[in-house]
Design a protein around this motif. Structure first.
Motif, PDB file in Angstrom:
ATOM      1  N   LEU A  81       0.783  -1.070   0.111  1.00 50.63           N
ATOM      2  CA  LEU A  81      -0.011   0.031  -0.114  1.00 50.63           C
ATOM      3  C   LEU A  81       0.864   1.199   0.014  1.00 50.63           C
ATOM      4  O   LEU A  81       1.937   1.129   0.384  1.00 50.63           O
ATOM      5  N   GLY A  82       0.221   2.247  -0.372  1.00 47.26           N
ATOM      6  CA  GLY A  82       1.007   3.582  -0.339  1.00 47.26           C
ATOM      7  C   GLY A  82       1.768   3.663  -1.666  1.00 47.26           C
ATOM      8  O   GLY A  82       1.733   3.315  -2.649  1.00 47.26           O
ATOM      9  N   ASP A  83       3.188   4.250  -1.388  1.00 43.71           N
ATOM     10  CA  ASP A  83       4.076   4.564  -2.558  1.00 43.71           C
ATOM     11  C   ASP A  83       4.795   2.941  -2.872  1.00 43.71           C
ATOM     12  O   ASP A  83       5.717   3.090  -3.642  1.00 43.71           O
ATOM     13  N   ASP A  84       5.132   1.973  -1.868  1.00 41.68           N
ATOM     14  CA  ASP A  84       5.644   1.020  -1.935  1.00 41.68           C
ATOM     15  C   ASP A  84       5.070   0.228  -3.243  1.00 41.68           C
ATOM     16  O   ASP A  84       3.695   0.235  -3.336  1.00 41.68           O
ATOM     17  N   ARG A  85       5.674  -0.795  -3.791  1.00 39.40           N
ATOM     18  CA  ARG A  85       5.319  -1.675  -4.852  1.00 39.40           C
ATOM     19  C   ARG A  85       5.716  -3.200  -4.691  1.00 39.40           C
ATOM     20  O   ARG A  85       7.006  -3.349  -4.344  1.00 39.40           O
ATOM     21  N   GLY A  86       4.876  -4.074  -4.614  1.00 39.83           N
ATOM     22  CA  GLY A  86       5.200  -5.300  -4.578  1.00 39.83           C
ATOM     23  C   GLY A  86       3.968  -6.171  -3.915  1.00 39.83           C
ATOM     24  O   GLY A  86       2.854  -5.424  -3.795  1.00 39.83           O
ATOM     25  N   CYS A  87       3.923  -7.327  -4.290  1.00 33.46           N
ATOM     26  CA  CYS A  87       2.757  -8.225  -3.750  1.00 33.46           C
ATOM     27  C   CYS A  87       3.292  -9.636  -3.269  1.00 33.46           C
ATOM     28  O   CYS A  87       4.349 -10.105  -3.509  1.00 33.46           O
ATOM     29  N   THR A  88       2.337  -9.947  -1.955  1.00 32.69           N
ATOM     30  CA  THR A  88       2.808 -11.197  -1.455  1.00 32.69           C
ATOM     31  C   THR A  88       1.713 -12.126  -1.824  1.00 32.69           C
ATOM     32  O   THR A  88       0.340 -11.640  -1.860  1.00 32.69           O
ATOM     33  N   PRO A  89       1.798 -13.273  -2.148  1.00 33.88           N
ATOM     34  CA  PRO A  89       0.749 -14.197  -2.525  1.00 33.88           C
ATOM     35  C   PRO A  89      -0.612 -14.166  -1.600  1.00 33.88           C
ATOM     36  O   PRO A  89      -0.049 -14.391  -0.227  1.00 33.88           O
ATOM     37  N   THR A  90      -1.740 -14.316  -1.895  1.00 27.33           N
ATOM     38  CA  THR A  90      -2.856 -14.404  -0.787  1.00 27.33           C
ATOM     39  C   THR A  90      -3.263 -15.850  -0.875  1.00 27.33           C
ATOM     40  O   THR A  90      -2.957 -16.552  -2.204  1.00 27.33           O
ATOM     41  N   ILE A  91      -3.635 -16.600   0.030  1.00 30.60           N
ATOM     42  CA  ILE A  91      -4.237 -17.860   0.080  1.00 30.60           C
ATOM     43  C   ILE A  91      -5.688 -17.932   0.379  1.00 30.60           C
ATOM     44  O   ILE A  91      -6.386 -17.344   1.104  1.00 30.60           O
ATOM     45  N   PRO A  92      -6.603 -18.538  -0.673  1.00 30.03           N
ATOM     46  CA  PRO A  92      -8.097 -18.815  -0.158  1.00 30.03           C
ATOM     47  C   PRO A  92      -8.186 -19.371   1.109  1.00 30.03           C
ATOM     48  O   PRO A  92      -7.632 -20.278   1.694  1.00 30.03           O
ATOM     49  N   VAL A  93      -8.947 -18.616   1.958  1.00 30.89           N
ATOM     50  CA  VAL A  93      -9.545 -18.951   3.286  1.00 30.89           C
ATOM     51  C   VAL A  93     -10.901 -18.888   3.466  1.00 30.89           C
ATOM     52  O   VAL A  93     -11.525 -17.825   3.021  1.00 30.89           O
ATOM     53  N   ARG A  94     -11.503 -19.826   4.191  1.00 31.73           N
ATOM     54  CA  ARG A  94     -12.829 -19.471   4.815  1.00 31.73           C
ATOM     55  C   ARG A  94     -12.780 -19.769   6.243  1.00 31.73           C
ATOM     56  O   ARG A  94     -12.158 -20.862   6.829  1.00 31.73           O
ATOM     57  N   VAL A  95     -14.042 -19.486   6.920  1.00 27.37           N
ATOM     58  CA  VAL A  95     -14.296 -19.830   8.132  1.00 27.37           C
ATOM     59  C   VAL A  95     -15.690 -20.686   8.071  1.00 27.37           C
ATOM     60  O   VAL A  95     -16.648 -20.002   7.637  1.00 27.37           O
ATOM     61  N   ASP A  96     -15.704 -21.982   8.645  1.00 25.83           N
ATOM     62  CA  ASP A  96     -16.998 -22.859   8.649  1.00 25.83           C
ATOM     63  C   ASP A  96     -17.173 -23.426  10.119  1.00 25.83           C
ATOM     64  O   ASP A  96     -16.119 -23.971  10.633  1.00 25.83           O
ATOM     65  N   ALA A  97     -18.080 -22.951  10.740  1.00 26.46           N
ATOM     66  CA  ALA A  97     -18.422 -23.383  11.875  1.00 26.46           C
ATOM     67  C   ALA A  97     -17.489 -23.132  13.048  1.00 26.46           C
ATOM     68  O   ALA A  97     -17.005 -23.938  13.804  1.00 26.46           O
ATOM     69  N   GLY A  98     -16.887 -22.001  13.125  1.00 21.00           N
ATOM     70  CA  GLY A  98     -15.647 -21.761  13.639  1.00 21.00           C
ATOM     71  C   GLY A  98     -14.305 -22.191  13.399  1.00 21.00           C
ATOM     72  O   GLY A  98     -13.547 -21.903  14.211  1.00 21.00           O
ATOM     73  N   ARG A  99     -14.181 -22.931  12.414  1.00 16.67           N
ATOM     74  CA  ARG A  99     -12.979 -23.506  12.054  1.00 16.67           C
ATOM     75  C   ARG A  99     -12.358 -22.888  10.681  1.00 16.67           C
ATOM     76  O   ARG A  99     -13.149 -22.424   9.815  1.00 16.67           O
ATOM     77  N   VAL A 100     -10.924 -22.626  10.768  1.00 10.08           N
ATOM     78  CA  VAL A 100     -10.362 -21.829   9.424  1.00 10.08           C
ATOM     79  C   VAL A 100      -9.928 -23.082   8.695  1.00 10.08           C
ATOM     80  O   VAL A 100      -9.436 -24.052   8.867  1.00 10.08           O
TER      81      VAL A 100
END
Length: 114
Positions: A81-100
């Motif tokens: 964010l801001g003036d910096d440039r670059g990206c970290t890979p995101t991982i699909p995540v979800r919460v189901d019945a209180g479990r990640v």
């Protein structure tokens, strides 16, 4: 399908406005983040700048600040964010019945990329 997702523990194991990590055999560690509004995000635990451990950074809003050089990284997109440039890979995540749950395919990709 449930086989496409891996249960990595209860959402309560992630501190509010904090993180915990999940090891990936043969790959980059995954950082799980829990925000003030109870959303959960997952990123590869490495800042795009100097590979600092994002899990040790400060979570504010939907961003984390890298502990090494204060780069702010969006938890939603992995983009610097801001003036910096670059990206970290995101991982699909979800919460189901209180479990990640994280996407199995993302763990396989993280292991191959390492």
């Amino acid at each position: 399908m449930i086989a496409d997702w891996i249960d990595v523990g209860p959402v309560q194991a992630i501190p509010p406005r904090g993180s915990r990590t999940v090891p990936v055999q043969g790959g980059d560690e995954i950082a799980l983040f829990r925000t003030h509004d109870e959303r959960v995000f997952a990123l590869v635990n490495r800042c795009p700048h100097k590979h600092g451990p994002l899990s040790q950074g400060i979570v504010h809003g939907h961003a984390v600040t890298c502990p090494l050089h204060n780069w702010r990284i969006s938890l939603e997109t992995g983009e610097a964010l801001g003036d910096d440039r670059g990206c970290t890979p995101t991982i699909p995540v979800r919460v189901d019945a209180g479990r990640v749950l994280i996407a199995r395919a993302a763990l396989v990709a993280a292991a191959i990329a390492a």
